[in-house]
Each structure stands twice: as C-alpha cells, then as structure tokens.
Write an enzyme that holds these catalytic residues in place. Sequence first.
Site, mmCIF file in Angstrom:
data_model
loop_
_atom_site.group_PDB
_atom_site.id
_atom_site.type_symbol
_atom_site.label_atom_id
_atom_site.label_comp_id
_atom_site.label_asym_id
_atom_site.label_seq_id
_atom_site.Cartn_x
_atom_site.Cartn_y
_atom_site.Cartn_z
ATOM 1 N N HIS A 73 0.842 -1.332 0.019
ATOM 2 C CA HIS A 73 -0.159 -0.064 0.016
ATOM 3 C C HIS A 73 0.986 1.290 -0.260
ATOM 4 C CE1 HIS A 73 -3.649 2.512 1.273
ATOM 5 N NE2 HIS A 73 -2.460 3.165 1.786
ATOM 6 N N GLU A 74 1.817 1.358 0.925
ATOM 7 C CA GLU A 74 2.598 2.321 1.044
ATOM 8 C C GLU A 74 3.603 2.598 -0.222
ATOM 9 O OE1 GLU A 74 2.284 4.927 3.012
ATOM 10 O OE2 GLU A 74 0.813 3.739 4.351
ATOM 11 N N HIS B 205 1.900 4.310 -2.860
ATOM 12 C CA HIS B 205 1.391 5.821 -2.720
ATOM 13 C C HIS B 205 3.079 6.403 -3.275
ATOM 14 C CE1 HIS B 205 -2.124 6.453 -0.646
ATOM 15 N NE2 HIS B 205 -1.612 5.756 0.407
ATOM 16 N N HIS C 179 -6.643 8.054 -1.759
ATOM 17 C CA HIS C 179 -7.457 6.889 -1.563
ATOM 18 C C HIS C 179 -8.459 6.874 -2.178
ATOM 19 C CE1 HIS C 179 -4.943 7.150 2.132
ATOM 20 N NE2 HIS C 179 -4.524 5.950 1.819
#
EC number: 3.4.24.-
Length: 623
Positions: free
Chosen positions: A249-250, A253, A326
């Site tokens: 997830h990070e 980003h 998101h």
Amino acid sequence: MSFLLCIGILLLPWFPCVCGKCIFDQIQRSVNVVSPPTAQYASAYRFKTQRSKRHIMPMDNLQPIRIKIWIPSESPALSDWEREKLMSAVGEAVSEVSSLLSVKRVKDRLLLNRDVNKYCKFIWRNSSTLNHMKCGRAHENYRFESCLGVIIPDEHLDGCSVYPNPEHPVPTVLRPRGPGVPDADFLLYVFTHNTEKCRAESSVLAYTAHCQTGSDGRPLAGTMVICRETLKKERYTYQHFVKVTTVIHELFHVLGFSKELLSNWKDFGVDCWSHGQVTSTDQTGQVRLYSPTVIRAMQKHFNSTHTDLGAPLENKDAALDGLSSHWEARVLQGSIMAASLVEASLVRIDAITLAALQDTGWYSVNHSRAQSLVWGEGEGSDFGSVSACHNSSAFFCTGSGLGCHFLHLNKGECVTDQYLDGCHIFKPLANASECWIEDNARSGMNEGGGEIFGSDSRCFISNITRLNNVTAYTPVSGHCYRHRCTGINKYHIQVKDSDWMDCPAGTSIEVSGYQGFIFCPENRLCKYSDLAPPTSTQRTESLFSDTTAQSDLGMMEKDAAVQPSFTSLFLVSEAKISLAAVLSLMAVFALLSAAVLLYRKNLSVRVHAASYRTPLPHILYRN
C-alpha cells in the site's frame, strides 16, 4: 476475578476489527519534493494543481522496476526477530510490486538531486549573463539532504557547485558527485522507529512520502517509516501478510498513487483526458479520477456502459480541493488503496488500482496479476452512493447485528466507520473471526451451532442449533462451516456431525439433527479462483530465493568507490543474540543449575552463542 476474566474472554470476539489507518496525505504535504535542477528553477512559476502542458509518454522498452532498499544508520537497532520480520515483509512486498510494474529503467546508476533552495543563497537571474539560472552563492549552513527525517548519503547524491562570477564559466565545487546506486529505478529508505506519529495513533502501522522526482515527474526516492510496535504484534502466523499488504500500500503511494503527483501524470495521446484533467467533480459533488484505463476498469467491474464512470476518491480527510490519495471506501471497499486496511486476507490488489498506476504514464502494468475485488461487482454505476447504501443488500447492512464479511472468510458485525458516510457493512470481528483458522474452534463457544473451523471453512448466515439444545431462540448470525466446490457458484457444505450437503446458491437449507436454517450465499463462494486465505501451514517463500529474477534484488557492488559506504546486512564477524533468546537461555540454565547444586556446591556454566544469517542481497546498511 476468574469470573470477570471469563466474561472478558467471552466478550472479546464481538468487538469489530481495528484496522490500519493510512496518513499518507498528511505526511506527503509536509515533505519538500526535490526535482532536477531545471525543474527546481522553474517550480516557482508553475501552478501545481493545473496540467500546464500535455505530455506524450512513449511506453516501449519497459522492464520490471528495480526497487532498492536502504536501511539508514539512524534507524534503531532491532532484535534478530524484529529484523527478520521486517526484511521478510519488505522484501516480499518489493518482489510483488516488481512483478506488477515495469518502467523505463534508469541508465547507469541512480543519482538523486540536491535541493537548490537549501544549498544556494541566490541564483543568477539575468538572462544575458553566461551563468543564467545557476547558483551564485552558497548557503553557509548547508550540511545535508534528507527525506522524511532520513539523511540521504552523499554517495546517493549528485554534486553541487556555485558560480561566484556571472560571466566566469569555472564553478566552485561545494559537494562532489557521488557514485550513485547501481541497478535501481527507485530508492526506498526504510526507517523503523516508534515515532511521534506512531504513538499518536495506534492504528498507524507505517507511513511514507516520496521526496525526489525525475525529469519526467516519476518518483525516484522516498522514505517508509515502519512503526516499531508493528513488528512486535503477532496474533497468528499469517500476521506476516498484514505487514506485506501495508508495505505494498505504501509503495503504491510513493510510486505514484498520490494526489500530489496527479499534475505529473502523463498522457498517452491526444484527447486522453475526458475532462481535460485527471480529476473532476461529478453532479453529486464526488471527486473522481477520470483517466482512460481507470474508466474502462470501472465499467468492467460494475458492468456499466456509463461512458464517464470515473473512480471516486475518498472524501474523508480530503483537501479543500476534494483530492485524496485513496479510493472512496463505500465504492471500492477492500481495495489495496482504501484509506483503511482490514485484515490482509481481505485486501485485494485490484484492477482499478493497477489501472490508475498504468495511467500515471510511468509504468506498464501486468494486469494479469490483478486480484478479484468482489465488492460491488456487477452492481451498476450508482453502487455505493450514500442514498442507496442504507438498505440491506448483498454488500450493505442495517442495524448492528452479526453476520459475515462479504468475502465470507470471516464472521462480522454490521458497523460503520469514518470513511463510510453513515453506511453500514459487515466488518470482521477483532478476535477469532476467521473461519479458516482451525484454532478458532474454542471449546464451549456455540457448540450447539455445529460450527467447524479449518482451511476449507467459510462463513454462512445461519440460526441452526441442535434439536436437544435447551436454548429456545437462536438469533441469525455468522457461523463457520466447511465447504467444497462442485462448480462455478456451486458448492456443498458440512456441519459438525453431518454429511456433505448441497447448498444451492441464493437459497436456504435445513440440516438433519438441527433446527433452523443455513443461508447459501450467491456469487461469493466457488466463483473466484484467487480468493483463498493464507493457512496456518503456509510459509512465505524465502526472500532470497530467485522467485522473480526480473526484480533484480541484487547486492550493491563493492567497488573501490562504493565499498566504504555500503555493506550488506549481517556481514559482520559477530552477531548479537536477541534479548528474548538470552532471557530464555538464562531461565533454562538457572533451572539446570538448581538441579545440579543438589550434587555440587559450585558449578560454572559458560555459554557461547553465535548466529548465522544469509546476506540480504537488496537490503543495505550505511556504515
């Protein structure tokens, strides 16, 4: 006291799951992003929220992205156990992302830029001078470059110079050019610490920010802070997968899934953006992402012919312009890029997220590795709207009862949260809700319901109880029963002490020896080949085995220029044994000593401990 403890144990499973929270937008907007020198000079004249120029980005000659991990010297020392968990989770996440994204690779070595605003006091701006737009005087206090608190080694950085005379071509070198990082397209600094952000919110597992971009706007470097307490938490053996999911997830980003980078996304051709820009607000006030691959992915997922179906961005904690990094939780629940991550087995690397990464213009995506999202599939373009979610459906619920998470891997409770705008869904219970974990079959817990826990068990809405059960009424809730597939959307189920029974999807059945009904979910079980939970016997493949040769997780070269500043982890002559191991050994030897003292009065025990670690090829430490 024992009575209260028993009550606590009974109540514990009924609390809803506490999910990981992402604070990326909060962190990223506090970071100064450094770009190549020409872009740094021009940045003062550019309005960041507008696409000032349309770019055509060729997508040929792309190869799997090479992500290098750098462990900074200021990162606190970890125990062997913590370090092993960290390296395993980060390494597996990097391998997964490398298998998903291909990029135009950096030639030679990756070299980061220095911030001209930090090292330079003023720039020659007279266009008639020889040294126009070059640094004329250095800041006396310039010391280093950093990325989210991590000091970037000089070896990773380009040099910087000043031109004291506007007409003199020979510069004064402030910092020499570093050797750079070989075989890397992105450099990730991993810092493990219990920071103030970690302490402020226990639901924050990690956070990141990108701090360098290339000439095409693609992020080249960033820092990931992993909260130290995260490494200490371990409920089940599959907890490793929680950390892997968080790291992926990070990584998404810092690689481009960021509202701060939307203005850098590249067009593939003429009339690419349906709204003339990447994002726009629809008629309901919802900000959506309108890039071509994303629109096609949304149409396919929701089975819609709507020609302008952009992907909605989360409105909670969004900036004044409505932008967020998101997806909107009501519409894309369970996506890897939702603001709140549930248990790892319930998070999907979905096609819509991969479509967004494709539309950055920097990556070619391996869409064949997209995972089934399930949430809202085939429900049409209006799915997830606030006006429609307050009626019970296959995805939303009302009230506060117990049931099943929509993937039917877990028992759940009908709840809402800050991202659902008042809508209710079944979220996993915080403790022992996983039907697929055999150890969750607690003695005495709902024995009359015929539950069976195990790797092939799933959650079913049911109110059955044994005929001889004294309980007069059993409420409808989630129960765990075995299942086996007999076809697409066709399956048998088994209740404790029963034979296998056909459970036609969309109907309810009765079970011999029980009273009540079991409801058979439709379009959930035996439909998605990639919906399988990790099991207690599952073991993560070694990070160091050559599972994906193209990910290039190679060791830093040890040439004469680089060796003084690079060393691979654990390549040391002595290794420290962890504190837990020492205490365990001390306890064992204390007991042995007590026994031996029955025969001897004096005994000297000397313990020598050593540990061996395989060198981690792509995890690097600074000397």
